[in-house]
Design an enzyme around this catalytic site. Structure first.
Site, PDB file in Angstrom:
ATOM      1  CD  GLU A 286      -1.811   2.337   1.391  1.00 35.16           C
ATOM      2  OE1 GLU A 286      -1.681   3.129   0.429  1.00 35.16           O
ATOM      3  OE2 GLU A 286      -1.667   2.673   2.565  1.00 35.16           O
ATOM      4  CB  CYS A 320      -2.046   6.682   2.067  1.00 39.07           C
ATOM      5  SG  CYS A 320      -2.864   5.430   3.062  1.00 39.07           S
TER       6      CYS A 320
END
Length: 515
Positions: A286, A320
């Site tokens: 990720e 994020c």
């Protein structure tokens, strides 16, 4: 009997008793500030001369702890221990592995305010953000334990007369967990226990800015009954320990959360088959995002402004999933922009020890410098409306910043800043707004604020992100409700907190027996 999964409730800090409980948690953490923490290899505590020094990003002079630092030799020792332990752990029943997760969840739940307070001190998280981080960690423990119980018998396949076929899942082997600092409890715990409950052994290398909360979590897993050698705690340099373990022929998989640049480097290195390696390594990654909230002319404008501000400046934009781009249809551009500026000016910036603080520090000097450099770029590319200043004299504080009238291809609109900065651009209509939203190399989260059903359906079909939210902000995915992970340079679309996440840590085996 295992009860159905339900999310861990967030703490209501408007209640005085919860405020007092959290303050007690802060006192507990303050009682052990500055202590030393060892590596854990095969259940043994290992002290090294070299230390990682963890400091409070809101107060550089406050030491959180001194953590022993692994080198290649210790990483090799941990690898051998994990490799040997895998032979017994993989044969441990799924029920026993899941039970350890449930016990760990109960321990963390009892110490919830302490862990949250530690995140306030070590990661600079405001109360609500820290509380949500720990709640998410508890959710991962509970959810993945239940998922393993569902997967333990495999899935049915067809049989011929006189033939019995089974389709089962078996663990991969030794995994290297490289966890981030921004969700220093939730992601660190979630990625670690997903691998463990699936029957793998792991080497945990947490972010060097938040190693103490990881050390405390290792203690929880030990208390919950995890056998020695299953979880090995080896904080250290990415260039030394990280590269060594990614390259190691006994490494079976790498679970990474962090920047695009590091993720790509890991992906490249993991693709090489090294001497003695008999498998292709699996990478679960990720890697970040450049996330957009789109607002059309039929949107509820107050909801739009509130969603942008909360998503852009929660935890100082260090998610994020944070909204770093707002694309507004021109009919309502000025109204939304002006309201966002008003709301941003109301935000309380300061030490997250104080309950009223909404925007705390950024994580360290390097992050501070990078964000301030981007703000200077933003001043050249657009119009600075609020914020734009910082103070790193005591901690690393950047005021929430709104930059308007940006070209969709501007650097502020394309590059991940990872700080409290949001850029605004104008679209002539909804179709163009979606085109702009899709014009980055990332594809993690996005949101659309609209009451137009045709626009909502178009967004569902054409907005290319792993997590799309309608009429809410673009942060705050809940385990088991909104499985999280993105497309393109946001990673491998590994949906954390989703029904297929554990399968990434296992491989399928078909057995056919004639009788």
């Amino acid at each position: 009997m295992v009860l159905p999964y339900t999310r861990e409730p967030l703490t209501d800090f408007s209640k005085k008793e919860n405020q007092e409980a959290f303050l007690e948690g802060l006192k507990v953490v303050e009682s052990y500030l500055g202590e030393s923490y060892d590596l854990t290899i095969g259940g043994k505590k290992v002290t090294t001369e070299q230390k990682i020094v963890s400091t409070n990003p809101a107060n550089k002079d406050e030491m959180i702890g001194y953590v022993s630092k692994a080198d290649k030799a210790l990483a090799e020792e941990a690898m051998q221990v994990a490799y040997e332990t895998f032979e017994t752990w993989r044969k441990t029943s799924a029920e026993s592995r899941a039970e350890i997760l449930f016990r760990a969840a109960a321990i963390v739940r009892r110490r919830k305010h302490e862990f949250s307070a530690l995140l306030v001190k070590e990661a600079g998280k405001p109360w609500r953000e820290a509380d949500a981080d720990v709640a998410e960690g508890i959710d991962f423990l509970e959810y993945y334990g239940r998922q393993m119980l569902k997967l333990k018998d495999g899935v049915p396949v067809n049989n011929h007369p006189g033939e019995n076929n089974t389709f089962s899942y078996i663990p991969l082997g030794v995994g290297v967990i490289i966890s981030p600092w921004n969700f220093a409890f939730a992601i660190m715990a979630g990625t670690t226990v997903a691998a463990i409950v699936s029957g793998n052994t792991v080497l945990l290398k947490p972010a060097s800015t938040t190693p103490v909360v990881a050390a405390k979590f290792v203690e929880v897993m030990e208390e919950a009954g995890l056998p020695a050698g299953v979880l090995n705690y080896i904080p250290g340099s990415g260039a030394e320990v990280g590269d060594y373990l990614v390259d190691h022929p006994k490494t079976r998989f790498i679970s990474f959360t962090g920047s695009k640049e590091v993720g790509i480097r890991i992906y490249e290195r993991a693709a090489k088959v090294n001497l003695g390696q008999i498998w292709l390594k699996r990478v679960i990654a990720e890697m970040g995002g450049k996330d957009t909230i789109v607002v059309d002319k039929e949107a509820e404008l107050e909801l739009a402004a509130q969603s942008i501000v909360t998503s852009a400046f929660g935890f100082s934009g260090q998610k994020c999933s944070a909204c770093s781009r707002a694309v507004i249809v021109e009919d309502v551009y000025e109204k939304v922009l002006n309201r966002v500026v008003e709301l941003t000016k109301e935000l309380v910036v300061g030490d997250p020890v104080n309950r009223e603080t909404f925007v705390g520090p950024v994580i360290d000097q390097a992050a501070y410098n990078k964000i301030m450099d981007y703000i200077e770029i933003g001043k050249q590319e657009g119009k600075l409306l609020v914020g734009g200043s910082g103070d790193d004299s005591k901690g690393f504080f950047v005021h929430p910043t709104v930059i308007s009238d940006l070209d969709p291809q501007a650097r502020i609109m394309q590059e991940e800043i990872f700080g409290p900065v949001v850029g605004f651009t104008k679209a002539k209509d909804f179709d163009e707004a979606i085109e702009i939203a899709n014009n980055t190399e990332y594809g993690l989260t996005g949101a659309v604020i609209s009451n137009n059903r045709a626009h909502i359906e178009k967004a569902k079909a054409d907005f290319h992100v792993g997590n799309l939210y309608i009429n809410r902000g673009c942060t705050g995915a809940v385990v088991g409700y909104q499985p999280f992970g993105g497309f393109n340079m946001s990673g491998t679309d590994s949906k954390a907190g989703g029904p297929d996440y554990l399968l990434l840590h296992m491989q399928a085996k078909t057995t056919s027996e004639l009788f």
